[in-house]
Scaffold this motif. Structure first.
Motif, PDB file in Angstrom:
ATOM      1  N   MET A   1       0.847  -1.176   0.000  1.00 33.79           N
ATOM      2  CA  MET A   1       0.000   0.000   0.000  1.00 33.79           C
ATOM      3  C   MET A   1       0.892   1.238   0.000  1.00 33.79           C
ATOM      4  SD  MET A   1      -2.855   1.275   2.751  1.00 33.79           S
ATOM      5  CE  MET A   1      -4.150   0.149   2.331  1.00 33.79           C
ATOM      6  N   GLU A   2       0.504   2.190  -0.789  1.00 30.72           N
ATOM      7  CA  GLU A   2       1.263   3.428  -0.913  1.00 30.72           C
ATOM      8  C   GLU A   2       0.989   4.346   0.276  1.00 30.72           C
ATOM      9  OE1 GLU A   2       1.392   7.133  -4.008  1.00 30.72           O
ATOM     10  OE2 GLU A   2       0.954   5.138  -4.793  1.00 30.72           O
ATOM     11  N   GLU A   3       2.036   4.978   0.786  1.00 32.03           N
ATOM     12  CA  GLU A   3       1.876   5.899   1.916  1.00 32.03           C
ATOM     13  C   GLU A   3       1.271   7.208   1.432  1.00 32.03           C
ATOM     14  OE1 GLU A   3       4.739   8.265   4.981  1.00 32.03           O
ATOM     15  OE2 GLU A   3       5.251   6.186   4.536  1.00 32.03           O
ATOM     16  N   VAL A   4       0.281   7.676   2.155  1.00 25.97           N
ATOM     17  CA  VAL A   4      -0.398   8.917   1.807  1.00 25.97           C
ATOM     18  C   VAL A   4       0.073  10.005   2.752  1.00 25.97           C
ATOM     19  CG1 VAL A   4      -2.637  10.068   1.642  1.00 25.97           C
ATOM     20  CG2 VAL A   4      -2.420   7.664   1.002  1.00 25.97           C
ATOM     21  N   GLN A   5       0.412  11.150   2.191  1.00 23.75           N
ATOM     22  CA  GLN A   5       0.806  12.287   3.014  1.00 23.75           C
ATOM     23  C   GLN A   5      -0.308  13.318   2.969  1.00 23.75           C
ATOM     24  OE1 GLN A   5       4.667  13.831   2.781  1.00 23.75           O
ATOM     25  NE2 GLN A   5       5.579  11.849   3.175  1.00 23.75           N
TER      26      GLN A   5
END
Length: 81
Positions: A1-5
């Motif tokens: 899963m891609e990290e969301v900022q």
């Protein structure tokens, strides 16, 4: 899963303040306002939860006559020893 900022932006009159974390603001006036709003929301949620639990325990009819509020008590700090 891609990290969301997540980046927040708050408009205060003519000033726009953007930040990633509340700690990025330091002692900025906006920081204090945000912390106060969050605190107010937490208290309101707690008060509502208490009234909900009372409604389940004693019934909605009786709990509607009860008001729950939190007040800040100014007192002496605890003595550590």
């Amino acid at each position: 899963m891609e990290e969301v900022q997540i980046r927040f932006s708050v408009y205060n009159g003519s000033e726009k303040v953007s930040f990633d974390s509340i700690t990025d603001l330091g002692n900025h006036e906006i920081s204090q306002q945000i912390k106060q709003k969050v605190n107010d929301c937490e208290l309101k949620i707690t008060e509502t939860a208490i009234l909900h639990l009372l409604g389940e325990k004693i019934g909605t009819y009786q709990s509607n006559n009860i008001q729950v509020t939190f007040t800040e008590k100014k007192g002496e700090p605890p003595i550590n020893g």
